[in-house]
Design a protein around this motif. Structure first.
Motif, PDB file in Angstrom:
ATOM      1  N   VAL A 166       0.795  -1.201   0.096  1.00  0.00           N
ATOM      2  CA  VAL A 166       0.131  -0.023  -0.168  1.00  0.00           C
ATOM      3  C   VAL A 166       0.849   1.371   0.033  1.00  0.00           C
ATOM      4  CG1 VAL A 166      -1.664   1.345   1.407  1.00  0.00           C
ATOM      5  CG2 VAL A 166      -1.869  -1.090   0.992  1.00  0.00           C
ATOM      6  N   VAL A 167       1.924   1.333   0.750  1.00  0.00           N
ATOM      7  CA  VAL A 167       2.831   2.404   0.858  1.00  0.00           C
ATOM      8  C   VAL A 167       3.422   2.638  -0.407  1.00  0.00           C
ATOM      9  CG1 VAL A 167       5.099   3.343   1.791  1.00  0.00           C
ATOM     10  CG2 VAL A 167       3.201   2.465   3.356  1.00  0.00           C
ATOM     11  N   VAL A 168       4.025   1.721  -1.124  1.00  0.00           N
ATOM     12  CA  VAL A 168       4.424   1.664  -2.353  1.00  0.00           C
ATOM     13  C   VAL A 168       3.612   1.992  -3.718  1.00  0.00           C
ATOM     14  CG1 VAL A 168       5.602   0.563  -4.360  1.00  0.00           C
ATOM     15  CG2 VAL A 168       6.490   0.114  -1.954  1.00  0.00           C
ATOM     16  N   MET A 169       2.232   1.688  -3.371  1.00  0.00           N
ATOM     17  CA  MET A 169       1.232   1.788  -4.528  1.00  0.00           C
ATOM     18  C   MET A 169       0.888   3.273  -4.422  1.00  0.00           C
ATOM     19  SD  MET A 169      -2.064  -0.203  -4.912  1.00  0.00           S
ATOM     20  CE  MET A 169      -3.019   0.012  -6.682  1.00  0.00           C
ATOM     21  N   VAL A 170       1.014   3.767  -3.043  1.00  0.00           N
ATOM     22  CA  VAL A 170       0.008   5.131  -2.847  1.00  0.00           C
ATOM     23  C   VAL A 170       1.374   6.335  -2.829  1.00  0.00           C
ATOM     24  CG1 VAL A 170      -1.220   6.774  -1.265  1.00  0.00           C
ATOM     25  CG2 VAL A 170      -1.992   4.250  -1.576  1.00  0.00           C
ATOM     26  N   TRP A 171       2.192   6.145  -2.465  1.00  0.00           N
ATOM     27  CA  TRP A 171       3.290   7.257  -2.129  1.00  0.00           C
ATOM     28  C   TRP A 171       4.423   6.989  -3.075  1.00  0.00           C
ATOM     29  CZ3 TRP A 171       0.917   5.499   2.758  1.00  0.00           C
ATOM     30  CH2 TRP A 171       0.045   6.571   3.063  1.00  0.00           C
ATOM     31  N   ALA A 172       5.057   5.995  -3.553  1.00  0.00           N
ATOM     32  CA  ALA A 172       6.112   5.887  -4.172  1.00  0.00           C
ATOM     33  C   ALA A 172       6.102   6.484  -5.701  1.00  0.00           C
ATOM     34  CB  ALA A 172       6.547   4.189  -4.376  1.00  0.00           C
ATOM     35  N   MET A 178       5.378   1.624  -9.945  1.00  0.00           N
ATOM     36  CA  MET A 178       4.780   0.707 -10.792  1.00  0.00           C
ATOM     37  C   MET A 178       4.947  -0.835 -10.246  1.00  0.00           C
ATOM     38  SD  MET A 178       3.888   2.773 -13.115  1.00  0.00           S
ATOM     39  CE  MET A 178       3.138   1.539 -13.890  1.00  0.00           C
ATOM     40  N   VAL A 179       5.589  -1.230  -9.528  1.00  0.00           N
ATOM     41  CA  VAL A 179       5.687  -2.660  -8.835  1.00  0.00           C
ATOM     42  C   VAL A 179       5.487  -2.679  -7.494  1.00  0.00           C
ATOM     43  CG1 VAL A 179       7.392  -3.173 -10.641  1.00  0.00           C
ATOM     44  CG2 VAL A 179       8.299  -2.145  -8.670  1.00  0.00           C
ATOM     45  N   PRO A 180       4.394  -2.168  -7.184  1.00  0.00           N
ATOM     46  CA  PRO A 180       4.058  -2.332  -5.653  1.00  0.00           C
ATOM     47  C   PRO A 180       3.668  -3.689  -4.943  1.00  0.00           C
ATOM     48  CG  PRO A 180       2.075  -1.615  -6.890  1.00  0.00           C
ATOM     49  CD  PRO A 180       3.199  -1.427  -7.799  1.00  0.00           C
ATOM     50  N   VAL A 181       3.197  -4.612  -6.164  1.00  0.00           N
ATOM     51  CA  VAL A 181       2.966  -6.124  -5.888  1.00  0.00           C
ATOM     52  C   VAL A 181       4.328  -6.866  -5.526  1.00  0.00           C
ATOM     53  CG1 VAL A 181       1.946  -8.292  -6.612  1.00  0.00           C
ATOM     54  CG2 VAL A 181       0.760  -6.173  -6.963  1.00  0.00           C
ATOM     55  N   LEU A 182       5.122  -6.608  -6.359  1.00  0.00           N
ATOM     56  CA  LEU A 182       6.565  -7.193  -6.071  1.00  0.00           C
ATOM     57  C   LEU A 182       7.107  -6.717  -5.122  1.00  0.00           C
ATOM     58  CD1 LEU A 182       8.768  -8.850  -7.446  1.00  0.00           C
ATOM     59  CD2 LEU A 182       9.626  -6.945  -8.574  1.00  0.00           C
TER      60      LEU A 182
END
Length: 424
Positions: A166-172, A178-182
């Motif tokens: 979630v952190v990667v998906m929302v704030w990165a 582009m790769v929050p799942v990984l």
């Protein structure tokens, strides 16, 4: 490098490597998660995703920059068939769905594509996508909470995995976003390893290099008939992705190379995937996001990403690491992914501006949602039909009835679409 680069544009080999790896990483998390949930070797999915993408590019004459990966739409029905008829029969069903793709592609090449939009309107497509996400959600919660008996160890691992994603998906920003799942899977895996939840013996026993573990179908006509309707769900998804790809690149891919060629390029890989033990394939929205971010639309880069995926499938240790991944990590990332799938269904309805004052739209979406989420699994003899297949089949029959009625009595359409308050 002058941007944007058109689909037919060429990129020098060295600069193209990081661009291709970015596409490989974008598809990686979702592509390997599906076989992990189905009990299949994720390396087979990587291999068939790469081979399938090359087939797709050839079929579309290297004009459509799309990547093929494992489809989430087939998880629930394949699990249902696996529990009742066995994995081999479920794979035969996957082959059947690919055959439906090929048949549709051949028909569209002869007749054009306008009729397909009438058979699967947005009110049907959006509702089915919502059903896919919501019917998968209970399995994600079960994995995240430790199965039948609640486990705090499992729960915290799942929450860390979900939190990182979630952190990667929302704030990165940039490529990382582009790769929050990984990134979420890597973060959850590391947390689980620190807590002693990883079975490292699986990794130790895996060879450094070798062929993935192939599984062959057991031919079962009932399984093929049961899974065939799900192909209409992924066809609808395919239409949406093709439209988005065209919008990003400012091309009309429905005309050139044509929807028929695009569907054929998706159907043949789905058949091949079922023959060797991989999940059915579909075009990936994750990679469309990479296209929009980089503005490099070159199909050469997509082809290089496919080759990287094929090469990764021969790394035995990679397969061992994936198979040793603790269930709570899979559960945590699945909560996000399955929720996103359901939300994308609602987005489909909104983006298509579906008018629910039109009672046909209201009825069609309502029936699909109620049958799918209500877990109506009607048995055909001793063979259960999943709720997703039931929802898809009933939606197609209902919409078909509307179309037939309009043909028989054209004036009825105007009466049904009249404002509701006028009817009152």
């Amino acid at each position: 490098m002058q941007l944007p680069i058109a689909p037919e544009g060429k990129v020098r080999f060295v600069p193209s490597i990081p661009l291709a790896l970015q596409h490989a990483f974008a598809m990686f998390g979702s592509t390997v998660l599906v076989p992990l949930l189905l009990g299949l070797d994720p390396r087979v999915a990587l291999m068939m995703g790469g081979i399938g993408t090359l087939i797709y590019l050839i079929s579309t004459k290297f004009k459509v920059p799309s990547y093929l990966g494992s489809s989430f739409a087939f998880i629930a029905p394949i699990l249902a068939l696996k529990s009742s008829l066995g994995l081999g029969a479920a794979l035969a069903g996957a082959v059947g769905s690919g055959i439906v793709y090929v048949i549709l592609a051949l028909i569209i090449q002869r007749t054009g594509s306008d009729w397909i939009h009438k058979i699967i309107p947005p009110s049907f497509v959006g509702a089915v996508i919502v059903v896919i996400g919501l019917t998968l959600a209970p399995s994600a919660i079960s994995l995240a909470s430790g199965g039948t008996h609640f486990s705090y160890n499992a729960f915290w691992t799942a929450m860390v995995t979900l939190g990182v994603a979630v952190v990667v998906m929302v704030w990165a920003k940039g490529r990382l976003g582009m790769v929050p799942v990984l990134v979420g899977m890597i973060g959850g895996y590391a947390f689980a390893a620190l807590r002693g939840q990883v079975n490292w013996s699986i990794v130790a026993k895996s060879p450094w290099f070798g062929l993935p573990h192939f599984v062959h179908p057991v031919w079962n006509w009932q399984a093929m008939a049961i899974l065939a309707p799900v192909a209409f769900v992924t066809v609808a998804e395919h239409l949406g992705h093709l439209f988005v790809a065209g919008s990003i690149t400012e091309r009309d891919f429905f005309k050139d190379p044509g929807l028929g060629r695009s569907l054929m390029g998706d159907g043949i890989p789905t058949i091949l995937a079922g023959l060797v033990g991989a999940a059915p394939t579909t075009t990936y929205g994750e990679n469309l996001g990479v296209l929009a971010l980089t503005r490099v639309y070159s199909t050469q880069v997509i082809a290089e990403a496919a080759v990287f995926a094929i090469l990764m499938s021969f790394i035995g240790k990679l397969g061992g690491l994936l198979q040793a991944m603790p269930s709570p990590v899979i559960g945590g990332i699945s909560i996000l992914l399955f929720g996103v799938i359901a939300a994308s269904g609602f987005r489909t309805l909104v983006d298509a501006k579906v008018d629910f004052a039109d009672r046909r739209n209201l009825v069609l979406s309502s029936v699909v949602l109620a049958v799918g989420v209500g877990n109506l699994a009607l048995p055909i003899g001793r063979f259960p039909v999943s709720s997703l297949a039931m929802a898809t089949g009933m939606g197609l029959i209902l919409n078909g009835a509307f179309l037939v009625y309009d043909k028989i009595k054209p004036e009825a359409k105007d009466a049904v679409e009249a404002p509701q308050e006028a009817a009152l």
